[in-house]
Design an enzyme around this catalytic site. Structure first.
Site, short mmCIF file in Angstrom:
data_model
loop_
_atom_site.label_atom_id
_atom_site.label_comp_id
_atom_site.label_asym_id
_atom_site.label_seq_id
_atom_site.Cartn_x
_atom_site.Cartn_y
_atom_site.Cartn_z
N SER A 1 0.85 -1.20 0.00
CA SER A 1 0.00 0.00 0.00
C SER A 1 0.88 1.24 0.00
CB SER A 1 -0.90 0.00 1.24
OG SER A 1 -1.51 1.27 1.34
N HIS B 1 -1.50 -1.12 -4.28
CA HIS B 1 -2.74 -0.65 -3.67
C HIS B 1 -2.62 0.85 -3.40
CE1 HIS B 1 -6.38 -1.27 -1.17
NE2 HIS B 1 -5.83 -0.46 -0.28
N ASP C 1 -4.60 4.12 -1.76
CA ASP C 1 -5.68 4.52 -0.86
C ASP C 1 -6.09 5.96 -1.13
OD1 ASP C 1 -6.05 2.23 0.96
OD2 ASP C 1 -3.92 2.55 1.32
N MET D 1 -8.55 8.99 -0.03
CA MET D 1 -9.37 9.42 1.12
C MET D 1 -9.85 10.85 0.91
SD MET D 1 -6.94 8.03 4.16
CE MET D 1 -6.25 6.37 4.13
N HIS E 1 -8.41 1.95 -4.03
CA HIS E 1 -9.38 1.81 -2.93
C HIS E 1 -9.96 3.18 -2.61
CE1 HIS E 1 -9.78 0.76 1.69
NE2 HIS E 1 -10.94 1.00 1.12
N MET F 1 -11.99 5.51 -0.51
CA MET F 1 -12.64 5.76 0.79
C MET F 1 -13.29 7.13 0.68
SD MET F 1 -9.59 4.21 3.09
CE MET F 1 -8.51 4.17 1.67
N MET G 1 -11.98 -4.99 5.16
CA MET G 1 -11.10 -4.19 6.01
C MET G 1 -10.88 -4.91 7.33
SD MET G 1 -10.27 -1.66 4.16
CE MET G 1 -9.21 -0.91 5.44
N ASP H 1 -7.14 -5.92 4.23
CA ASP H 1 -6.42 -4.64 4.27
C ASP H 1 -6.49 -4.07 5.68
OD1 ASP H 1 -5.33 -2.14 3.66
OD2 ASP H 1 -7.06 -1.44 2.52
N GLY H 2 -5.31 -3.84 6.27
CA GLY H 2 -5.26 -3.22 7.59
C GLY H 2 -4.54 -4.10 8.60
N GLY I 1 0.79 -2.12 4.11
CA GLY I 1 1.51 -0.85 4.00
C GLY I 1 2.75 -0.88 4.87
C1 DX5 Z 1 -6.32 2.07 5.65
C2 DX5 Z 1 -5.95 1.75 4.24
C3 DX5 Z 1 -4.88 0.71 4.13
C4 DX5 Z 1 -3.56 1.09 4.75
C5 DX5 Z 1 -3.00 -0.17 5.34
O1 DX5 Z 1 -7.33 3.02 5.62
O2 DX5 Z 1 -7.08 1.29 3.52
O3 DX5 Z 1 -4.69 0.29 2.79
O4 DX5 Z 1 -2.63 1.63 3.85
O5 DX5 Z 1 -1.89 0.14 6.09
P1 DX5 Z 1 -1.23 -0.89 7.11
O6 DX5 Z 1 -0.82 -2.11 6.33
O7 DX5 Z 1 -0.07 -0.12 7.65
O8 DX5 Z 1 -2.27 -1.21 8.15
ZN ZN Z 2 -6.66 0.38 1.48
#
Ligand code: DX5
Ligand code: ZN
Length: 224
Positions: A11, A36, A38, A40, A69, A71, A140, A179-180, A201
């Site tokens: 990520s 990936h 993200d 936001m 992704h 959000m 998630m 993810d997470g 990530g």
């Molecule tokens: C969180 C994101 C993830 C994030 C994961 O809102 O959707 O993709 O980058 O990060 P890690 O692997 O550090 O939890």
């Molecule tokens: Zn994500």
């Protein structure tokens, strides 16, 4: 048992923001299957991140598929910019304020793979009306918005239920992504529950040797 290929997706949120292009190449050289990204909006989640220009930059510097992704409170308003930027998959949250089925159709009509995302406390049943239209669901395992959070094991039951539902729907190759908080300690439990694609990530970008960590992830998954 039907063994599926494991997909590992770094990520970009956890990358060094001052060297994003190099960090994307680092993931590719390390053997990642896709990237990936993200996105936001500060409304659906209390944080801001990238826009379509970063997706377009990623498209220029890598041949890895781009897994985007969203959000966003209104993902339906941003499908075209992300498709034009080169997204290969666009994932939308079922909890967002849009007509989910229409938005998935819009993604597909632009030649991009549509996927749905479930938050940790969203019931797996929320995904069922869309299974006929998508080949991927992202579960998630933290509340979205920030990297570096601790893995939640509660959603494992959703993964099991989704895998069973996909099988029953005649989709043995359905992708269930997590993810997470995915790392050496949490990845095997997700694989055992039925996930076959893993976003990470912090656990990947914090390692100087990402290649060894991805290899380690693959061996942990293959033992389940
Ligand atoms: C969180 C994101 C993830 C994030 C994961 O809102 O959707 O993709 O980058 O990060 P890690 O692997 O550090 O939890
Ligand atoms: Zn994500």
């Amino acid at each position: 048992m039907h063994r599926m290929k494991a997909f590992i997706l770094p990520s970009l949120l956890a990358a060094d923001a001052g060297r994003l292009a190099d960090e994307i190449k680092r993931a590719e050289d390390a053997g990642a299957d896709a990237l990936h990204l993200d996105i936001m909006d500060g409304a659906f989640v209390p944080n801001l991140s990238f826009g379509p220009h970063i997706v377009a930059m990623a498209k220029r510097v890598t041949s890895m598929p781009l897994n985007v992704h969203l959000m966003l409170q209104r993902p339906d308003l941003f499908i075209k910019p992300f498709a034009d930027a080169g997204a290969d998959t666009i994932q939308i949250q079922v909890e967002s304020s849009c007509l989910v089925l229409e938005t998935l159709g819009k993604i597909k009509a632009l030649g991009v793979a549509p996927a749905i995302v479930l938050n940790p406390e969203t019931s797996f049943e929320s995904a069922l009306p869309y299974l006929f239209l998508v080949d991927e669901c992202l579960q998630m395992t933290v509340y979205p918005g920030y990297g570096g959070q601790k893995f939640k094991s509660g959603p494992l039951s959703n993964i099991r239920a989704l895998r069973a539902a996909a099988k029953a729907a005649g989709k043995p190759d359905f992708t269930i992504m997590v993810d997470g908080g995915i790392d050496r300690d949490s990845i095997a439990a997700c694989a055992e529950a039925g996930a076959n694609a893993f976003v990470a990530g912090t656990a990947l970008y914090s390692k100087a040797d990402m290649k060894s960590e991805i290899a380690r992830f693959r061996s942990l998954v293959s033992r389940t």
